[in-house]
Design an enzyme around this catalytic site. Structure first.
Site, mmCIF file in Angstrom:
data_model
loop_
_atom_site.group_PDB
_atom_site.id
_atom_site.type_symbol
_atom_site.label_atom_id
_atom_site.label_comp_id
_atom_site.label_asym_id
_atom_site.label_seq_id
_atom_site.Cartn_x
_atom_site.Cartn_y
_atom_site.Cartn_z
ATOM 1 N N HIS B 62 26.264 18.572 -10.967
ATOM 2 C CA HIS B 62 27.361 19.497 -11.284
ATOM 3 C C HIS B 62 26.975 20.926 -10.941
ATOM 4 O O HIS B 62 25.840 21.349 -11.117
ATOM 5 C CB HIS B 62 27.815 19.347 -12.729
ATOM 6 N N ASP B 164 20.330 24.004 -15.204
ATOM 7 C CA ASP B 164 21.300 22.953 -15.541
ATOM 8 C C ASP B 164 22.625 23.345 -14.910
ATOM 9 O O ASP B 164 23.336 24.176 -15.482
ATOM 10 C CB ASP B 164 21.388 22.834 -17.059
ATOM 11 N N GLU B 194 31.511 19.869 -15.629
ATOM 12 C CA GLU B 194 30.678 18.909 -16.354
ATOM 13 C C GLU B 194 30.447 19.373 -17.776
ATOM 14 O O GLU B 194 30.510 18.607 -18.726
ATOM 15 C CB GLU B 194 29.340 18.732 -15.618
ATOM 16 N N GLU B 195 30.181 20.678 -17.914
ATOM 17 C CA GLU B 195 29.767 21.211 -19.220
ATOM 18 C C GLU B 195 30.885 21.182 -20.259
ATOM 19 O O GLU B 195 30.635 21.342 -21.440
ATOM 20 C CB GLU B 195 29.257 22.652 -19.056
ATOM 21 N N HIS B 303 20.219 24.963 -21.913
ATOM 22 C CA HIS B 303 21.344 25.734 -22.472
ATOM 23 C C HIS B 303 20.903 27.049 -23.106
ATOM 24 O O HIS B 303 21.600 27.601 -23.947
ATOM 25 C CB HIS B 303 22.178 24.897 -23.442
#
Lengths: 356, 329
Positions: B62, B164, B194-195, B303
């Site tokens: 992603h 990420d 995606e998140e 994150h």
């Protein structure tokens, strides 16, 4: 097949979510003489087709019960002890002290343990033991464990089904193998009864991890109608009377937005005609069952949900009444047999009739 | 690969506003792919034709990143915000965020909040973009921002925001660069959103209808002080996912990655992740079901604005992916 024997075979088979091969083998063997065709879906669901006698193209009814179960997985090794993670909603309170089989390089018997109570600080004693304080011990020295066991190895619970009085049974994975048994009994009955519709019996996978086998099977089959079967809460201390159903008084028929009202009415009328006792189970929101996934497949599938009252869900002593399984099977078979070629028209929404 | 990674992690691209990062990735893959398209939700699909008899394979990483979105601007020009994906107040106070127009904001915390010893809630945070009034505030309700952090490299460790999953994008791009021949029809998919719910992966996979899908994403670690027990450490190889909180990897997909790693002598780890999931979860339930797995890059501080990976794991992930694609699946 005799229902308690069938339940025993299904309950004792391994089949953790995502790794359902062993139980799929058991179901497959049982269904082979009862269906015309069988295939395994993309995510491993077992799909048996029993053709109806109506003219082609025949409408399709899907009967779905999930065969996956909760279990454990090796998440790490520490000095010969195995750290564990729960697979698919396993309850850390329900695994302590169990005998297990670690499916390592070769199968290893083991037990689930934690620290003895003497050394647990007083503030922790009142709390549930968390996953990271539980471990599996297989009795081997650390070097042998490291040779044999790998992170990701499955751990299944070793547990014989108990036969209790009054045709009650207790065992692991009766959620939802009891309903796989009910579908099996229905197929047996349908072998002797004329039915117009094609019947797709589906033992779904990965229900416990998000209704996945039902989602993909329903897409593949594209049924016209579906009935999902799952366990529902049986009466037991600590639960409100309004959210539980007695064991041995028949299956439940769910009502609510997840379920098609006209289909539910028909199912009730079939049960009444067959003198099969049942309770109505209100499901005001998500049913949390395969019915939830099947209902919204493709353009939408009119779906109903039959429940089997079960105590102690997700514990290795799930208890239910064998007679409820038989009744659910009878109800399913009678329902399928009741479907005329034009049944769908009888449950069409009034609005869609007006627009035509 | 370092400059590729730098370009990817430093580009702006919160969920839903992936235009800039998509353009960057598109420029990298355009000459390498046989076909390229952007699907309706914005995922970038680069297709590489294979020989006959191969499978249709989706590789997904992603390209969106977590961020914040302005929800209110007060009369003094301070903005309140909500999260895009898993942004936690513990990691944000004092951080800088940047908007697509270049505006930088500082995350402040209310001094007189109820309990100053507790971690503040997002409601108690605000964004200071240097404005003095609602009128001169350069950002508006609905504008999205991402953390500001350059890539830092120390030894083999790479540290940046948005590892990420730009590191997964880097693995895919580098795989495409080095790919010589494959029997498979490959779809390198750089997914959106995606998140916030794995949306791009689900819809892209529906459009492609693959036989097999593999996500490449970051995973957690168990090698920092007082971490939860997790048998994944930085520098010990990419992690082949067995299970996470959203999915159980398809056994055959997992097994083929493990076998090819063993055969080629590539270090790998096995991953059981207690919290979090990836695009593979969405792809496995597309249509009649897609056998799906995930190759993970071990990552610390996921994150937060400073996500850390090990360069050797990234390199080995590329090598393993090439091994997986080289032969029949």
């Amino acid at each position: 097949m005799e229902v308690i024997l069938l339940l025993k075979q299904l309950s004792e088979a391994d089949g953790l979510a995502g790794y359902e091969e062993p139980v799929r083998g058991v179901v497959s063997e049982t269904w082979t003489p009862l269906v015309d065709e069988m295939r395994v879906g993309g995510l491993g669901s077992l799909i048996g087709l029993k053709r109806g006698t109506g003219p082609e193209p025949r409408p399709k009814v899907m009967l779905a019960a999930h065969m996956d179960e909760v279990g454990l997985m090796v998440s790490g090794l520490e000095k010969g002890f195995l750290h564990i993670a729960g697979v698919a909603g396993a309850d850390p309170r329900a695994v302590l002290g169990l005998e297990v089989v670690v499916h390592a390089e070769r199968d290893l018997p083991g037990i689930v343990a934690t620290r003895p109570p003497h050394v647990i600080p007083s503030d922790e004693r009142q709390k549930t033991v968390p996953w990271d304080k539980l471990f599996v011990d297989v009795g081997l020295p650390a070097d042998q464990v490291e040779q044999l066991v790998t992170v990701g190895d499955l751990i299944s619970i070793r547990c014989e089904m108990a036969e209790l009085k009054n045709r009650r049974v207790a065992g692991k994975a009766l959620d939802d193998r009891a309903c796989v048994a009910a579908v099996t009994l229905a197929l047996e009955k349908l072998a002797k009864v004329n039915h117009v519709w094609d019947v797709y019996a589906v033992a779904t996978t990965q229900e416990e991890t998000g209704l996945k086998g039902a989602t993909t099977s329903a897409y593949g089959i594209a049924p016209d109608l579906a009935i999902a079967l799952d366990v529902t809460f049986g009466n037991q201390p600590g639960l409100r009377d309004t959210e539980v159903f007695p064991l041995g008084e028949g299956p439940t028929i769910a009502v609510g937005p997840n379920l098609h009202p006209a289909l539910v009415d028909h199912l009730k009328s079939v049960a009444d005609a067959q003198e099969i006792p049942y309770h109505i189970e209100p499901v005001p929101g998500r049913s949390g069952t395969d019915a939830w996934a099947i209902q919204v497949s493709r353009e939408g599938v009119p779906t109903a949900l039959i429940g089997i009252p079960t105590r102690y869900m997700h514990q290795p002593v799930e208890m239910l009444a064998a007679q409820d399984v038989e009744r659910a099977g009878r109800l399913l078979a009678a329902f399928v047999a009741s479907l005329e070629a034009d049944f769908l028209e009888s449950i069409a929404w009034p609005e869609s009739e007006e627009s035509e | 690969m370092r400059e590729l990674i730098r370009e990817l992690v430093e580009t702006y691209g919160p969920s839903g506003v992936e235009d800039e990062i998509r353009a960057v990735i598109r420029a990298e893959v355009e000459d390498l792919a046989d076909e390229i398209r952007v699907d309706p939700l914005g995922s970038l699909v680069a297709r590489k034709h294979g020989g006959d008899g191969g499978k249709r394979v989706v590789l997904a990483a992603h390209m969106d990143e977590i961020g914040i979105m302005v929800s209110y601007v007060d009369e003094k020009g301070f903005a309140r915000f909500t999260r895009i994906g898993g942004v936690y107040s513990l990691n944000t106070v004092g951080d800088r965020v940047a908007f697509s127009n270049g505006t930088v904001g500082v995350v402040g915390v209310e001094q007189k909040r109820a309990n100053a010893t507790k971690i503040p809630t997002l409601d108690e945070l605000y964004l200071d973009v240097g404005a003095t009034s609602r009128e001169d505030c350069p950002v508006a309700v609905g504008d999205s921002a991402v953390f500001v952090r350059p890539l830092d490299i120390q030894g083999t460790r790479l540290i940046a925001k948005a590892m990420d999953d730009r590191i997964g994008c880097a693995v895919l791009i580098e795989t495409l660069r080095r790919l010589e021949s494959t029997p498979h029809d490959l779809y390198f998919v750089f997914t959106v959103q995606e998140e916030v719910g794995l949306f791009g992966a689900g819809t892209s996979a529906y459009g492609i209808d693959p036989d097999v899908a593999i996500a490449v994403d970051v995973t957690g670690n168990g090698d920092t002080p007082e971490s939860y027990p997790m048998a994944v450490a930085l520098g010990k190889g990419p992690a082949v996912k067995v299970m996470d909180s959203g999915m159980i990897a398809h056994r055959a997909v997992k097994d083929v990655m493990v076998q090819r790693a063993k055969d080629a002598g590539i270090p790998y780890q096995l991953e059981v992740l207690a919290r979090g999931t990836t695009d593979a979860m969405a792809m496995q339930v597309v249509r009649s079901g897609v056998p799906s797995g995930c190759l993970s890059i071990p990552c610390r501080y996921v994150h937060t604005p400073s996500e850390m990976v090990d360069e050797r794991d990234v390199e080995n992930a590329v090598c393993l992916m090439l091994e997986v694609l080289r032969a029949d699946l």
